[in-house]
Design a protein around this motif. Structure first.
Motif, PDB file in Angstrom:
ATOM      1  N   MET A   1      39.984  17.110  13.181  1.00 37.39           N
ATOM      2  CA  MET A   1      39.096  18.209  13.559  1.00 37.39           C
ATOM      3  C   MET A   1      38.585  18.023  14.972  1.00 37.39           C
ATOM      4  N   ARG A   2      38.553  19.120  15.670  1.00 37.68           N
ATOM      5  CA  ARG A   2      38.072  19.097  17.053  1.00 37.68           C
ATOM      6  C   ARG A   2      36.552  18.984  17.012  1.00 37.68           C
ATOM      7  N   THR A   4      33.141  19.411  19.001  1.00 43.57           N
ATOM      8  CA  THR A   4      32.601  19.965  20.247  1.00 43.57           C
ATOM      9  C   THR A   4      31.132  19.597  20.371  1.00 43.57           C
ATOM     10  N   ASP A   5      30.612  19.843  21.577  1.00 39.30           N
ATOM     11  CA  ASP A   5      29.201  19.499  21.818  1.00 39.30           C
ATOM     12  C   ASP A   5      28.264  20.330  20.944  1.00 39.30           C
ATOM     13  N   MET A   7      28.857  21.533  18.051  1.00 39.07           N
ATOM     14  CA  MET A   7      28.922  21.022  16.693  1.00 39.07           C
ATOM     15  C   MET A   7      27.999  19.823  16.518  1.00 39.07           C
ATOM     16  N   ARG A  14      20.454  19.652  12.209  1.00 31.13           N
ATOM     17  CA  ARG A  14      20.375  19.765  10.749  1.00 31.13           C
ATOM     18  C   ARG A  14      19.921  18.453  10.119  1.00 31.13           C
ATOM     19  N   LEU A 290      31.956  12.135  28.591  1.00 29.18           N
ATOM     20  CA  LEU A 290      32.896  11.831  29.668  1.00 29.18           C
ATOM     21  C   LEU A 290      32.279  12.162  31.019  1.00 29.18           C
TER      22      LEU A 290
ATOM     23  N   ALA B  32      28.711  26.386  28.007  1.00 29.90           N
ATOM     24  CA  ALA B  32      28.780  25.475  26.860  1.00 29.90           C
ATOM     25  C   ALA B  32      27.629  25.704  25.889  1.00 29.90           C
ATOM     26  N   ARG B  39      35.245  29.719  23.683  1.00 31.73           N
ATOM     27  CA  ARG B  39      35.862  29.106  24.862  1.00 31.73           C
ATOM     28  C   ARG B  39      37.094  29.903  25.290  1.00 31.73           C
ATOM     29  N   GLY B 411      25.672  26.137   7.756  1.00 31.43           N
ATOM     30  CA  GLY B 411      25.806  25.050   8.723  1.00 31.43           C
ATOM     31  C   GLY B 411      27.240  24.545   8.778  1.00 31.43           C
ATOM     32  N   TYR B 412      27.843  24.416   7.598  1.00 31.01           N
ATOM     33  CA  TYR B 412      29.219  23.929   7.536  1.00 31.01           C
ATOM     34  C   TYR B 412      30.155  24.899   8.246  1.00 31.01           C
ATOM     35  N   GLN B 414      29.388  27.174  10.455  1.00 28.31           N
ATOM     36  CA  GLN B 414      29.115  27.232  11.895  1.00 28.31           C
ATOM     37  C   GLN B 414      29.743  26.043  12.609  1.00 28.31           C
ATOM     38  N   SER B 415      29.684  24.876  11.928  1.00 28.46           N
ATOM     39  CA  SER B 415      30.317  23.691  12.513  1.00 28.46           C
ATOM     40  C   SER B 415      31.815  23.926  12.661  1.00 28.46           C
ATOM     41  N   LEU B 416      32.379  24.505  11.600  1.00 27.25           N
ATOM     42  CA  LEU B 416      33.811  24.782  11.613  1.00 27.25           C
ATOM     43  C   LEU B 416      34.155  25.723  12.765  1.00 27.25           C
ATOM     44  N   GLU B 418      32.305  26.275  15.487  1.00 32.19           N
ATOM     45  CA  GLU B 418      32.078  25.558  16.740  1.00 32.19           C
ATOM     46  C   GLU B 418      33.282  24.689  17.054  1.00 32.19           C
ATOM     47  N   SER B 419      33.807  24.053  15.987  1.00 32.91           N
ATOM     48  CA  SER B 419      34.929  23.150  16.170  1.00 32.91           C
ATOM     49  C   SER B 419      36.131  23.901  16.730  1.00 32.91           C
ATOM     50  N   GLY B 422      34.156  26.531  19.969  1.00 36.35           N
ATOM     51  CA  GLY B 422      33.137  26.058  20.899  1.00 36.35           C
ATOM     52  C   GLY B 422      33.716  25.247  22.043  1.00 36.35           C
ATOM     53  N   VAL B 423      32.858  24.938  22.991  1.00 40.97           N
ATOM     54  CA  VAL B 423      33.277  24.200  24.179  1.00 40.97           C
ATOM     55  C   VAL B 423      33.045  22.713  23.942  1.00 40.97           C
ATOM     56  N   SER B 424      34.075  21.921  24.220  1.00 35.38           N
ATOM     57  CA  SER B 424      33.892  20.467  24.195  1.00 35.38           C
ATOM     58  C   SER B 424      33.857  20.006  25.649  1.00 35.38           C
ATOM     59  N   LEU B 425      32.744  19.445  26.071  1.00 38.99           N
ATOM     60  CA  LEU B 425      32.607  19.064  27.480  1.00 38.99           C
ATOM     61  C   LEU B 425      33.622  17.991  27.849  1.00 38.99           C
ATOM     62  N   ASP B 426      33.881  17.083  26.910  1.00 41.34           N
ATOM     63  CA  ASP B 426      34.861  16.033  27.189  1.00 41.34           C
ATOM     64  C   ASP B 426      36.223  16.646  27.496  1.00 41.34           C
ATOM     65  N   GLU B 427      36.555  17.634  26.642  1.00 38.78           N
ATOM     66  CA  GLU B 427      37.839  18.299  26.816  1.00 38.78           C
ATOM     67  C   GLU B 427      37.885  19.019  28.171  1.00 38.78           C
TER      68      GLU B 427
END
Lengths: 294, 459
Positions: A1-2, A4-5, A7, A14, A290, B32, B39, B411-412, B414-416, B418-419, B422-427
């Motif tokens: 699973m990806r 993200t920030d 998340m 929560r 990063l 972000a 994204r 919440g679950y 939304q996480s999904l 976001e996953s 959503g934006v991953s800053l590392d990525e």
């Protein structure tokens, strides 16, 4: 699973909220000492608690009522004892005065003493406790005997109180049963007869009065015994109610009170959990990126 | 020379693509934390190389990473969560008003009332004890009244909150219709109107949370919004929801879907979202508890009055009511009060006139607490209060559990989401480095071609 920030942020928020909620709830229990504060904390226990509280309230009032009645019965017992003593004295006089060696003047002065005894008994039969005439059945607002004429004008009704939930018990003895014809002998009339016989130097009359007074004495003793029985019954009920009250107190505590040991350990756990969540969030959100490494 | 010019174009395309990549990455980084942002990804492809060896890279545009199915699931979860959350808040108020387990609650008031009658049996002529009976009867009436009024306040509050909620729905629905139109015209050129779609998705989520709205997307990207199964927004047109006072609801509001001259009553159909939660508490939970309280107040007052009328006061007069006789079951709790003008001397402790020491009627009144006169002859008065309180407690506890369950579920999801979206800053940092390198490499190509051209020109 990806991952993200956003998340991570959501998850941290929560987790923190959950840990905070847990801490708040255990704090509430620990500081109030109560496990059950609103019905939704434990609906079944809440329903039970209400009934327990109702029973406790009823018991407390019933015990007060019993105490009140026991007071009245103690006063009745004392009064009946006094009446019994006076009757014994009158009986003694009647026996002594039935003796042929007594003179008429001795009998006349005995007549005065008997009259005094009768007045004394009248006073005791009209005893009041906290404003109520305890020997006058249900007409507690009036004296059973007319204080001037000595005539019986009273009521023979039974008084009852709620002495335990769903249980009404008798709590009085009456002048009617102790001292009037409805109890067997009209004791006051017997005393009047004795004093009349003494005053008129009627030896046969005095002798007859001695016999009737024995019956009268017996009648008062019986009334006193019945007061004693009522007292004994109330006392035993009171002690039963006392035991039930203790059980209900224990039941209430079991239903509503928080167990201090488990509450405090739960609170300590919740504090640790919150601390851990805070630390984890701080390190994930603040440090691992990063952005800082490039 | 022609070959070199081609190479120059290839190098420029590489530089352009890298710049576009950096722009998109920057956009992602900048947004972000933006609510509802999906994204973007740069779509690029190799240019087919006829007639020579390489044609460079073509920018196909930026696409928005979105999962419509997941979005619909999130919206449904938001509708459930909105309903459960609103319901929980209102239920806690219902509990506060009607199901107190402590002082001042109906349960305590009933037991105090019967206890005062028990005390009266031991001292039927005592004026203080008699006054205590009246005082506890008055407190009992107060407890019923305040519970009933408290419930009314909760229902009224839920009712009043409908108006601003509907205004919000209407405003958001109108904006969705506008966005539908804008998206249609903006996407006519084949390019996705990402920012408009982001905004529309956010609005749809809000509409789901507030009114339990559901959506259908058609092939051209147009969104139809349904509430309670009826169309609220279609294409560029939005209907409105209006609150209208309704006598059948006791003057509280009905919710109508208004479309031109057409009005449709939606009240019974709105079962989701915050509005659904409010309507459920207002129209189902509160009336049910209210009805139980009314029935209990009616049963209690009627029973006590009947027994009280059979007895006599210290003045030797009988046939009096202790409570003002309730006219009907509905409203009995709110209307419960002492019979007007009744005095302590008139409390009927005796079963016969002129006997101040007679407490038979007080005993009979007290014994009413032991009989099964409530709940249609199935429970004692105490037992019925306990049942009501336990019932409300169960509903509230279930409401709390549902709210926390829905929260977790949302919440679950939304996480999904976001996953996926959503934006991953590392990525993005990785992409940034990659595009930066591409740019540098592209420039090197241009430099190399330039050097080669210089060589040729020097010939």
């Amino acid at each position: 699973m990806r991952v993200t920030d956003g998340m991570t942020r959501l998850q941290s928020a929560r987790d923190l909220a959950l840990a905070q909620r847990r801490l708040a709830s255990s704090q509430r229990q620990a500081s109030s000492g109560l496990r059950l504060q609103v019905a939704s904390d434990d609906p079944a226990a809440a329903a039970r608690l209400l009934q327990t509280d109702a029973q406790r309230a009823a018991l407390a009032v019933d015990r007060t009522s019993i105490g009140r009645s026991l007071g009245e019965l103690a006063a009745a017992d004392a009064a009946l004892a006094g009446i019994g003593d006076s009757l014994a004295r009158a009986h003694e006089i009647s026996l002594a005065m039935a003796n042929g060696t007594m003179t008429s003047s001795e009998r006349a002065s005995a007549a005065v003493e008997v009259e005094d005894l009768r007045q004394h008994i009248l006073g005791l039969a009209n005893t009041q406790v906290a404003g109520i005439y305890i020997f006058n059945g249900q007409r507690t607002d009036a004296a059973p005997f007319d204080p001037t004429t000595g005539a019986f004008v009273g009521d023979g009704g039974v008084r009852r109180i709620v002495a335990a939930p769903g249980q009404a018990v008798e709590v009085n003895v009456t002048a009617a049963e102790a001292l009037t014809a409805s109890g067997g002998r009209d004791v006051m009339a017997d005393l009047t007869a004795l004093s009349t016989a003494l005053a008129s130097n009627d030896v046969a009359g005095v002798r007859a009065a001695a016999g009737t007074l024995t019956l009268g004495q017996q009648q008062v003793v019986e009334a006193r015994a019945s007061a004693g029985m009522l007292s004994a019954r109330l006392t035993s009920l009171d002690s039963t109610l006392g035991d039930q009250g203790l059980q209900l107190d224990a039941e209430r505590s079991r239903l509503a009170d928080a167990d201090p040991v488990s509450t405090l350990s739960e609170m300590a756990l919740a504090q640790h959990a919150l601390q851990a969540a805070l630390q984890a969030s701080a390190s994930i959100l603040g440090k691992l990126s990063l952005v800082d490494k490039l | 020379m022609g070959g070199l010019l081609d190479a120059l174009i290839v190098g420029r395309s590489a530089v352009d693509a890298a710049r576009a990549g950096i722009e998109i990455t920057g956009h992602n980084i900048a947004n972000a934390s933006t609510l509802g942002f999906h994204r973007r990804r740069l779509q690029q492809s190799a240019v087919e190389p006829p007639p020579v060896l390489g044609g460079g890279v073509r920018i196909d545009g930026g696409t928005r990473v979105a999962d419509n199915l997941l979005a619909r699931r999130v919206a449904a979860a938001m509708a459930d969560q909105g309903r459960a959350d609103t319901r929980e808040t209102l239920l806690l108020q219902v509990e506060q008003a009607s199901a107190s387990v402590g002082e001042g609650g109906i349960g305590n008031a009933i037991s105090a009332f019967f206890s005062s009658l028990s005390a009266l049996s031991a001292a039927p002529a005592d004026p203080t004890v008699r006054s205590q009976v009246l005082a506890s009867a008055a407190q009992l009436a107060d407890a019923f009244r305040s519970a009933s009024e408290g419930l009314d306040t909760v229902a009224d509050g839920a009712d009043h909150d409908l108006v601003p909620a509907l205004a919000e729905v209407n405003q958001k629905a109108a904006r969705v219709a506008e966005l539908n139109a804008s998206i249609l015209s903006n996407e006519a050129g084949g390019q996705e109107a990402s920012d408009l779609r982001d905004e529309r998705d956010l609005l749809v989520g809000d509409l789901a949370r507030i009114a339990g709205a559901q959506t259908i997307t058609d092939g051209s990207g147009q969104l139809t919004v349904l509430v309670g199964g009826l169309t609220l927004v279609q294409g560029d047109h939005a209907a409105t929801l209006e609150a209208a006072p309704d006598a059948a609801l006791g003057g509280r509001s009905r919710i109508d879907l208004v479309e031109g001259a057409m009005r449709l009553d939606l009240t019974g159909r709105l079962q989701s979202g915050e509005i659904g939660g409010r309507l459920q508490v207002r129209d189902q939970v509160v009336p049910a508890v209210q009805a139980q309280l009314d029935q209990l107040a009616y049963d209690l007052a009627t029973r006590v009055n009947t027994q009280h009328r059979a007895g006599f006061g210290l003045d030797g007069i009988g046939g009096r009511d202790l409570f003002a006789p309730p006219a009907a079951v509905p409203g009995a709790a709110a209307a419960l009060q002492l019979q007007s003008g009744i005095t302590a001397r008139e409390v009927a402790a005796a079963s016969a006139a002129g006997l101040p020491g007679n407490s038979e009627n007080a005993i009979a009144l007290n014994q009413l607490s032991e009989g099964q006169y409530a709940g249609g002859g199935t429970a004692t008065f105490d037992g019925q209060v306990a049942a009501i309180v336990g019932g409300v407690g169960t509903i509230v506890a279930a409401g709390e559990r549902e709210a926390s369950l829905r929260q977790d579920e949302l919440g679950y999801l939304q996480s999904l989401r976001e996953s996926k979206e959503g934006v991953s800053l590392d990525e993005e940092m990785t992409q940034l480095v990659a595009y930066q390198r591409s740019y540098q490499a592209g420039v090197r190509v241009l430099q190399a071609v330039d050097a080669m051209m210089q060589e040729i020109l020097r010939l």
